[in-house]
Design a protein around this motif. Structure first.
Motif, short mmCIF file in Angstrom:
data_model
loop_
_atom_site.label_atom_id
_atom_site.label_comp_id
_atom_site.label_asym_id
_atom_site.label_seq_id
_atom_site.Cartn_x
_atom_site.Cartn_y
_atom_site.Cartn_z
N HIS A 241 0.85 -1.19 0.00
CA HIS A 241 0.00 0.00 0.00
C HIS A 241 0.89 1.24 0.00
O HIS A 241 1.76 1.39 0.83
CB HIS A 241 -0.89 -0.04 1.25
N PHE A 242 0.63 2.12 -0.94
CA PHE A 242 1.40 3.37 -1.06
C PHE A 242 0.43 4.53 -1.07
O PHE A 242 -0.43 4.61 -1.94
CB PHE A 242 2.22 3.34 -2.35
N ASN A 243 0.56 5.39 -0.07
CA ASN A 243 -0.29 6.57 0.00
C ASN A 243 0.62 7.79 -0.07
O ASN A 243 1.47 7.98 0.78
CB ASN A 243 -1.08 6.56 1.32
N THR A 244 0.48 8.60 -1.12
CA THR A 244 1.38 9.73 -1.26
C THR A 244 0.61 11.02 -1.49
O THR A 244 -0.45 11.03 -2.12
CB THR A 244 2.39 9.50 -2.40
N PHE A 245 1.16 12.08 -0.92
CA PHE A 245 0.53 13.40 -1.04
C PHE A 245 1.63 14.42 -1.28
O PHE A 245 2.65 14.41 -0.60
CB PHE A 245 -0.21 13.74 0.26
N GLY A 246 1.42 15.29 -2.24
CA GLY A 246 2.41 16.34 -2.51
C GLY A 246 1.75 17.70 -2.48
O GLY A 246 0.63 17.87 -2.99
N MET A 247 2.42 18.65 -1.86
CA MET A 247 1.88 20.02 -1.85
C MET A 247 2.95 20.99 -2.33
O MET A 247 4.05 21.02 -1.79
CB MET A 247 1.43 20.41 -0.44
N THR A 248 2.61 21.76 -3.35
CA THR A 248 3.56 22.74 -3.86
C THR A 248 3.02 24.14 -3.61
O THR A 248 1.96 24.51 -4.12
CB THR A 248 3.78 22.53 -5.38
N THR A 249 3.75 24.88 -2.78
CA THR A 249 3.42 26.28 -2.56
C THR A 249 4.59 27.16 -2.99
O THR A 249 4.43 28.36 -3.19
CB THR A 249 3.10 26.58 -1.08
N GLY A 250 5.78 26.55 -3.09
CA GLY A 250 6.98 27.34 -3.37
C GLY A 250 7.57 27.06 -4.74
O GLY A 250 7.03 26.30 -5.53
N GLY A 251 8.71 27.71 -4.98
CA GLY A 251 9.44 27.51 -6.22
C GLY A 251 8.94 28.40 -7.34
O GLY A 251 7.75 28.72 -7.40
N HIS A 252 9.86 28.83 -8.19
CA HIS A 252 9.45 29.57 -9.38
C HIS A 252 8.94 28.57 -10.42
O HIS A 252 7.83 28.70 -10.94
CB HIS A 252 10.64 30.37 -9.93
N VAL B 71 -1.80 18.81 -4.09
CA VAL B 71 -2.37 20.15 -4.08
C VAL B 71 -1.31 21.14 -4.57
O VAL B 71 -0.17 21.09 -4.09
CB VAL B 71 -2.82 20.55 -2.65
N ASN B 72 -1.67 21.99 -5.49
CA ASN B 72 -0.83 23.14 -5.84
C ASN B 72 -1.53 24.38 -5.34
O ASN B 72 -2.72 24.57 -5.63
CB ASN B 72 -0.68 23.28 -7.36
N LEU B 73 -0.80 25.22 -4.64
CA LEU B 73 -1.33 26.54 -4.26
C LEU B 73 -0.29 27.53 -4.76
O LEU B 73 0.77 27.68 -4.15
CB LEU B 73 -1.47 26.63 -2.74
N ILE B 74 -0.57 28.15 -5.89
CA ILE B 74 0.48 28.98 -6.49
C ILE B 74 -0.06 30.33 -6.95
O ILE B 74 -1.23 30.48 -7.25
CB ILE B 74 1.18 28.25 -7.67
N ASN B 75 0.86 31.30 -6.98
CA ASN B 75 0.48 32.65 -7.43
C ASN B 75 1.67 33.33 -8.08
O ASN B 75 2.68 32.68 -8.38
CB ASN B 75 -0.10 33.45 -6.25
N GLY B 76 1.58 34.64 -8.28
CA GLY B 76 2.67 35.36 -8.94
C GLY B 76 2.93 34.77 -10.31
O GLY B 76 2.00 34.57 -11.08
#
Lengths: 440, 250
Positions: free
Chosen positions: A258-269, A291-296
């Motif tokens: 069983h593989f449960n993975t979660f990635g969250m990107t808020t940083g980086g250009h 989840v991606n939470l991005i701006n700029g």
């Protein structure tokens, strides 16, 4: 021989590799593998938009060049890194800190590990000449230029083994830190192996010391999950807004794993995360959420390749992108169900929320099904916040930004809820709340 | 000074004028019923009072305690004491009722310069109100209106009305989608909130609701205007003769 016209930067990197290769750990066969990987990268060069997989993330346009290899961190670099590590510390974990691509033992919890857990620096493993282990750490796909480059240049990383039957009581947290004194590239590669019936939680964070110059983090992770073992994996990309993060993870699952993975990107250009998951044993189960939470002007790409090779496996993907300003979110999800993989149950759902007229989200789900008795499906939606919901909430007294924040939290909530560890779920919720608070 | 004063209100949606000079004065303690056929502009009036985007006010005024309501954002109007019970309350998946109500109440209190209410104090308050309205606790833990029946949604509106203690409540077609039992429960909830300080504007197509929420005044709307006003007996008259006579009058 394949002759490809080289760009200026391609030539510069070729010279750079010639200079640093003697500095890189591993001789003999390892050095040969690095040479092969580098040749593979040189043939392809930085990927660009005419290559289908890189259509939305044209590194020739976005990144232009690979920066010089980071030097070994000195005392000042370690001190700067330590500040960042403290600021992002997660309680109750076994922390492993890689500074500028090199394991920093003084910042890491390497002493008195619990029984059944072994942690070594990749550099030591490569220099020790353990051929089998080295081969496994480098078992990656040279047809992907950025994975090949990572294999050629990797300076260090961690090799983590969880013995058969061992269920770790604490998460292992790999922290990648850029000390940031100069614009450099870091190349790391890590290996995690879970024995039969083992259980572990792995967290990864990417961050930088305060005031870090633009840098590039190139990471590769190889994971082997044994029969009936379970891995929970969470990664947080919190790089600075002018950093590049080009990472890949290659995961294989044994039977009943069983593989449960979660990635969250808020940083980086610019960030690109290439996740390849192969169900190699029957009755294995995969949950891939993000989840991606991005701006700029941020650009965040998650490219998933889910490979069902054997029967009776299940996979679920839930991906949410929240895109503000002129940011660009990319999700590419390819599910392949090979001819033998009958009774596969695969579902993928991606949704993007655009908070501005200039925001962009590209969703590309692909199903390739070669078996006839399967349940597979995918869905993708892109839209703005629902005006009727916003009005209802405002009519109850919530100012517009607060109403939006509640709706955005709910939107990403379904993916965040999938994190099994309470502590890590709280970290993800806090990161989302910080992002929302920064919107004002 | 009146509590709510609508003066010669003219409203357009896109190119079409919906309200052509509507006036209405509401004072504390009063219950006004606004009746009228479909398309007469009843719901438009309620939306404009609450501040729903998409309407263009081309003339007239809405004053709340003498202040220009049209200059305020919807959330500011709510904090001042204007409450709209929606005809079709929306579902908000992923936002628990509990969390939503707490955030909304605190936003209103903050806007009024009052202290925010703590979680335990809020819990106590909301439990009391829910109990009085026969709303089960587990509804508060679910997403706002998600999976609620029509009656539950309306009761959730009344719960909010009770919690926020507004000065004026606009009830937009509260009876739509309710069977007679659900209607009675909702009406009992509303009646319990009648007070000498609070006014209500009950918008309805049918007279039936007014058997349960008995108004002090009845206004008949047709084609964007109030064409007749009277006491509660006007509603009964309408039930007999229908709206046709007023459509001609307008």
């Amino acid at each position: 021989m394949n002759v490809v016209a080289k760009t200026e930067t391609g030539r510069a990197l070729g010279e750079a590799f010639a200079v640093v290769r003697d500095r890189l750990p591993g001789k003999g066969k390892i050095a040969d593998r690095r040479r092969e990987a580098f040749d593979a990268y040189e043939r392809l060069g930085l990927p660009h938009r005419r290559i289908e997989d890189w259509k939305y993330t044209d590194l020739r346009a976005l990144m232009r060049e690979v920066l010089p290899l980071a030097p070994l961190p000195d005392a000042a670099a370690l001190k700067r890194a330590a500040g960042a590590v403290t600021a992002h510390a997660i309680d109750g974990v076994v922390r492993l800190v890689l500074v500028d691509g090199t394991l920093a033992p003084d910042l890491s919890d390497l002493g008195s590990l619990e029984k059944g857990l072994s942690i070594r620096a990749l550099r030591e493993v490569l220099d020790s000449g353990d051929g089998e282990l080295s081969a496994q750490a480098f078992a990656s796909d040279n047809s992907n230029p950025m994975v090949a480059l990572n294999g050629a240049m990797a300076t260090d990383g961690v090799v983590i083994d969880v013995a058969a039957g061992t269920v770790l009581s604490k998460p292992v947290h790999i922290v990648h830190v850029a000390s940031g004194a100069a614009p450099v590239a870091m190349f790391t590669r890590s290996l995690l192996r879970l024995g039969r019936d083992a259980g572990a939680t792995l967290a990864e964070s990417y961050l930088a010391a305060e005031g870090a110059k633009a840098y590039q983090a190139h990471d590769g992770l190889v994971i082997a999950i044994g029969d009936n073992a379970r891995l929970d994996h969470v990664r947080f990309v919190e790089d600075t807004v002018d950093a590049f993060n080009i990472s890949s993870a290659t995961v294989s699952l044994g039977a009943h794993a069983h593989f449960n993975t979660f990635g969250m990107t808020t940083g980086g250009h610019v960030s690109r995360y290439q996740l390849t998951v192969a169900c190699a044993g029957e009755h294995s189960k995969v949950e891939t959420n993000g989840v991606n939470l991005i701006n700029g002007k941020q650009h965040a790409d998650t490219t998933l390749f889910m490979d069902h090779a054997v029967p009776n496996c299940a996979s679920r993907e839930i991906f949410r992108a929240v895109v503000d300003d002129r940011a660009h979110s990319v999700f590419q999800g390819r599910i392949i169900v090979r001819p033998d993989a009958q009774k596969t149950d695969a579902k993928m759902m991606t949704r993007a929320l655009l908070l501005s007229d200039d925001a962009e989200a590209d969703n590309k789900p692909e199903l390739e099904i070669f078996a006839d008795d399967v349940t597979c499906g995918h869905g993708a939606t892109t839209g703005a916040l629902d005006e009727s919901l916003l009005f209802y909430m405002r009519a109850r007294g919530l100012p517009e930004k607060e109403a939006q924040a509640l709706l955005i939290q709910a939107f990403v909530g379904e993916a965040i809820e999938s994190i099994a560890s309470d502590a890590l779920r709280d970290v993800a919720i806090a990161a989302a709340q910080r992002w929302l608070a920064a919107r004002g | 000074m009146s509590l709510l004063e609508v003066k010669d209100l003219q409203v357009r949606v896109e190119d079409r004028e919906i309200l052509h000079g509507l006036s209405l004065t509401v004072n504390p303690g009063q219950v006004h019923a606004i009746m009228g056929p479909n398309g007469s502009g009843k719901s438009t009036l309620s939306h404009v009072i609450a501040g729903k985007p998409g309407y263009e006010v081309t003339g007239g005024q809405i004053l709340f305690r003498g202040e220009d309501l049209l200059e305020m954002d919807p959330n500011e109007r709510a904090a001042k004491g204007v409450f709209l019970a929606f005809q079709y309350p929306v579902e908000i998946p992923g936002v628990t009722t509990w969390n939503f109500l707490h955030a909304a109440l605190n936003a209103q209190r903050k806007a009024r310069g009052e202290e925010e209410i703590s979680s335990p104090a809020f819990l106590k308050k909301v439990r009391e109100v829910a109990k009085s309205l026969n709303i089960p606790q587990d509804m508060l833990k679910r997403g706002v209106n998600v999976g609620f029946s029509g009656g539950e949604k309306k009761r959730n509106e009344i719960l909010q009305m009770a919690l926020f203690e507004p000065a004026v409540c606009i009830l937009d077609e509260m009876d739509s989608g309710l069977d007679i039992d659900a209607l009675r429960i909702a009406a009992d909830g509303v009646n319990a909130l009648r007070s000498p300080e609070r006014a209500m504007v009950v918008i309805t197509h049918y007279q039936r609701l007014l058997n349960y929420i008995v108004p002090d005044f009845v206004h008949v709307m047709s084609k964007g205007r109030v064409v007749k006003s009277g006491g509660k007996e006007l509603a009964l008259e309408l039930e007999e003769s229908g709206y046709a006579q007023f459509e001609d009058a307008a």
